[in-house]
Design a protein around this motif. Structure first.
Motif, mmCIF file in Angstrom:
data_model
loop_
_atom_site.group_PDB
_atom_site.id
_atom_site.type_symbol
_atom_site.label_atom_id
_atom_site.label_comp_id
_atom_site.label_asym_id
_atom_site.label_seq_id
_atom_site.Cartn_x
_atom_site.Cartn_y
_atom_site.Cartn_z
ATOM 1 N N GLY A 81 54.702 37.440 57.393
ATOM 2 C CA GLY A 81 55.548 38.495 55.796
ATOM 3 C C GLY A 81 55.252 37.649 54.928
ATOM 4 O O GLY A 81 53.969 38.094 53.455
ATOM 5 N N GLU A 82 54.970 36.596 55.144
ATOM 6 C CA GLU A 82 54.792 35.444 53.480
ATOM 7 C C GLU A 82 53.347 34.617 53.853
ATOM 8 O O GLU A 82 52.872 34.393 53.678
ATOM 9 N N ARG A 83 53.434 34.677 55.203
ATOM 10 C CA ARG A 83 51.910 33.417 55.527
ATOM 11 C C ARG A 83 50.711 33.820 55.516
ATOM 12 O O ARG A 83 50.554 33.444 55.017
ATOM 13 N N PHE A 84 50.626 35.308 55.466
ATOM 14 C CA PHE A 84 49.785 36.375 55.379
ATOM 15 C C PHE A 84 49.409 36.751 53.989
ATOM 16 O O PHE A 84 50.757 36.768 53.481
ATOM 17 N N LYS A 85 48.804 36.814 53.475
ATOM 18 C CA LYS A 85 48.369 36.919 52.101
ATOM 19 C C LYS A 85 47.541 37.680 51.829
ATOM 20 O O LYS A 85 46.242 38.054 52.441
ATOM 21 N N VAL A 86 47.485 38.732 50.372
ATOM 22 C CA VAL A 86 46.720 39.389 50.342
ATOM 23 C C VAL A 86 45.947 39.420 48.400
ATOM 24 O O VAL A 86 46.481 39.029 47.917
ATOM 25 N N LEU A 87 44.711 39.157 48.628
ATOM 26 C CA LEU A 87 43.990 38.561 47.435
ATOM 27 C C LEU A 87 42.899 40.899 47.197
ATOM 28 O O LEU A 87 42.481 40.618 48.554
ATOM 29 N N GLY A 88 42.935 40.452 46.198
ATOM 30 C CA GLY A 88 42.122 41.727 45.925
ATOM 31 C C GLY A 88 41.157 41.337 45.089
ATOM 32 O O GLY A 88 41.578 40.606 43.400
ATOM 33 N N LEU A 89 39.570 42.024 45.235
ATOM 34 C CA LEU A 89 38.919 42.297 44.232
ATOM 35 C C LEU A 89 37.770 43.501 43.768
ATOM 36 O O LEU A 89 37.655 43.302 44.356
ATOM 37 N N ALA A 90 38.076 43.594 41.929
ATOM 38 C CA ALA A 90 37.332 44.713 41.907
ATOM 39 C C ALA A 90 36.364 44.038 41.419
ATOM 40 O O ALA A 90 35.976 43.176 40.146
ATOM 41 N N LYS A 91 35.610 45.528 41.189
ATOM 42 C CA LYS A 91 34.082 45.716 40.184
ATOM 43 C C LYS A 91 33.899 46.652 40.019
ATOM 44 O O LYS A 91 33.693 47.657 40.704
ATOM 45 N N GLY A 92 33.843 46.586 38.835
ATOM 46 C CA GLY A 92 33.782 48.034 38.404
ATOM 47 C C GLY A 92 34.670 49.258 38.104
ATOM 48 O O GLY A 92 33.682 50.167 37.805
ATOM 49 N N VAL A 93 36.082 48.515 38.143
ATOM 50 C CA VAL A 93 36.612 49.363 38.336
ATOM 51 C C VAL A 93 37.952 49.285 38.287
ATOM 52 O O VAL A 93 38.784 47.826 38.635
ATOM 53 N N ASP A 94 38.922 50.014 37.958
ATOM 54 C CA ASP A 94 39.785 49.153 36.780
ATOM 55 C C ASP A 94 41.325 49.276 37.916
ATOM 56 O O ASP A 94 41.810 50.891 38.662
ATOM 57 N N GLY A 95 42.560 49.001 38.250
ATOM 58 C CA GLY A 95 43.423 49.071 38.937
ATOM 59 C C GLY A 95 44.917 50.103 37.897
ATOM 60 O O GLY A 95 44.140 50.359 36.457
ATOM 61 N N SER A 145 35.025 33.874 43.363
ATOM 62 C CA SER A 145 35.088 35.091 43.508
ATOM 63 C C SER A 145 34.889 35.454 41.916
ATOM 64 O O SER A 145 33.624 36.652 41.253
ATOM 65 N N VAL A 146 35.318 35.306 40.644
ATOM 66 C CA VAL A 146 34.782 35.591 39.512
ATOM 67 C C VAL A 146 33.251 34.696 39.173
ATOM 68 O O VAL A 146 32.645 34.984 38.222
ATOM 69 N N ALA A 147 32.875 33.604 39.177
ATOM 70 C CA ALA A 147 31.528 33.241 39.863
ATOM 71 C C ALA A 147 30.628 34.058 40.519
ATOM 72 O O ALA A 147 29.196 34.390 39.906
ATOM 73 N N ALA A 148 31.015 35.134 40.880
ATOM 74 C CA ALA A 148 30.005 35.827 41.803
ATOM 75 C C ALA A 148 29.912 37.373 41.366
ATOM 76 O O ALA A 148 29.326 38.223 41.370
ATOM 77 N N GLY A 149 30.706 37.410 40.019
ATOM 78 C CA GLY A 149 30.814 38.377 39.351
ATOM 79 C C GLY A 149 31.992 40.047 39.370
ATOM 80 O O GLY A 149 31.949 40.718 39.293
ATOM 81 N N PHE A 150 33.391 39.031 40.391
ATOM 82 C CA PHE A 150 34.048 39.639 40.406
ATOM 83 C C PHE A 150 35.214 39.841 39.932
ATOM 84 O O PHE A 150 35.328 38.514 38.617
ATOM 85 N N GLU A 151 36.797 40.811 39.360
ATOM 86 C CA GLU A 151 37.121 40.465 39.196
ATOM 87 C C GLU A 151 38.870 40.165 39.759
ATOM 88 O O GLU A 151 38.206 41.976 40.506
ATOM 89 N N PRO A 152 39.040 39.435 39.643
ATOM 90 C CA PRO A 152 40.809 39.155 40.504
ATOM 91 C C PRO A 152 41.796 40.147 40.203
ATOM 92 O O PRO A 152 41.746 40.427 38.696
#
Length: 381
Positions: free
Chosen positions: A353-367, A302-309
């Motif tokens: 609850g723990e077996r599933f994970k959530v990954l967020g990838l941002a582009k042009g917007v800040d948390g 994702s970083v190589a593609a232009g996203f920010e974790p």
């Protein structure tokens, strides 16, 4: 097995056999998996049989509880507010339950997207999703549309719930002398069987060698999977998402956990009528085939593609961060027990609850983002 199902399975096997012969006797496993799941008119996800819920082969989070979609809507609303509007793009919307839950909650929050777009290659599933929205939220159906390819560009939220685990994977084995072998599919004695051969897929040797340089996947006999399609998929997604947040929800591990020595037979699993097993060569077109997600590989690509974790956490912590406890308190008394039981399945470590994970990838917007506020595990990637 019905006559129709038997016919689909036989025709799909004939299709796979023809491609094996055209390839010169060995088919890379990722192509076999692609045909088994997505061959037009024959693959598991496009052939029309029920897949989701009690009458299908497995149950996903939106079928367990509407709280799942309502929590996702809270995170979507946060993104849409910061963008001053935008769209939602959901990959592979399954039964349509998640779309219904998100739309109704966003309506209650007064944060409806301009469009709710569903990328769904299966005509049968498109109709089921449309019917689900028509039944539960008919006034919002006009806000929805269906795609079979990525849109040219948009701003907003991308949702991929249990999408990455259904992407075709390559498989490898470490030989007795430590050599890297590729697991492919061939014919023998009238059956489809797997065979380990010198690698024939570009990139496989380099990717496994990278794992081994980190001290992983190097013992003779070790088998596992690699998703070599992640980088192109994320690059395509980045090219279409101008600004926004992508939420990838799936079962999987950071790389060091994925390729640990104890997991020496990989993670590939098949699902049929709520039974899990490890043989992908039976019930062709009638069973799901999945592999866990290497979230470190997703983050790197994702970083190589232009996203920010933007954050990485367990499903339980994500839902808590999005206010699942507050939503439960507002449930009508007559629905409280069912909601509580569903919430347990979503949150308990022994369930999702723990077996599933959530990954967020941002582009042009800040948390920061609510879903990752309780506990961010990005340092484990």
């Amino acid at each position: 097995m019905t006559d129709h199902a038997t016919d689909i399975s036989r025709r799909l096997e004939d299709r796979i056999r023809a491609e094996i012969r055209a390839r010169g006797s060995v088919l890379p496993f990722d192509r076999f998996m692609e045909l088994a799941l997505y061959a037009p008119g024959l693959g598991y996800y496009v052939a029309g049989a029920p897949k989701f819920g009690p009458g299908g082969d497995f149950v996903t989070a939106p079928e367990l509880s509407p709280l799942f979609g309502r929590c996702l809507a809270v995170q979507c609303a946060e993104v849409l507010e910061r963008l001053d509007g935008g769209e939602i793009l959901e990959f592979g919307a399954g039964s349509g339950a998640l779309a219904v839950q998100i739309l109704l909650e966003l309506e209650a929050l007064e944060r409806l997207p301009k469009r709710y777009r569903i990328l769904e290659p299966s005509p049968d599933l498109q109709e089921r999703q449309r019917a689900a929205i028509q039944t539960a939220a008919p006034h919002l159906l006009a806000r929805c549309d269906w795609l079979t390819t990525l849109p040219e560009c948009f701003a907003g939220v991308v949702i991929a719930n249990e999408v990455l685990d259904a992407m075709p994977v390559h498989r490898f084995r470490i030989g007795t002398d430590g050599e890297i072998l590729e697991i492919g599919v061939t014919e023998a004695d009238g059956r489809l069987v797997e065979v380990a051969v010198p690698p024939i897929s570009p990139g496989l040797i380099e990717t496994v060698s990278t794992l081994q340089a980190a001290g992983l996947a190097d013992a003779p006999g070790y088998e596992s999977e690699i998703n070599l399609r992640l980088a192109p998929w994320l690059a395509a997604l980045s090219s279409t998402l101008e600004r926004g947040l992508a939420l990838l929800i799936d079962y999987g591990y950071p790389r060091a956990e994925y390729y640990q020595p104890e997991r020496h037979m990989g993670t590939l699993r098949c699902h049929h009528r709520h039974q899990a097993h490890s043989d992908p060569y039976v019930q062709l077109g009638l069973q799901d085939i999945t592999a866990h997600v290497d979230f470190t590989a997703v983050a790197e690509a994702s970083v190589a593609a232009g996203f920010e974790p933007a954050g990485f956490t367990t499903q339980a912590h994500f839902l808590i961060g999005c206010g699942i406890d507050r939503l439960m308190q507002a449930v009508a008394p007559e629905a409280a027990l069912d909601q509580a039981l569903g919430a347990k399945q979503l949150l308990l470590p022994t369930a999702m609850g723990e077996r599933f994970k959530v990954l967020g990838l941002a582009k042009g917007v800040d948390g920061p983002w609510s879903g990752f506020a309780m506990r961010d595990l990005s340092d484990r990637l």
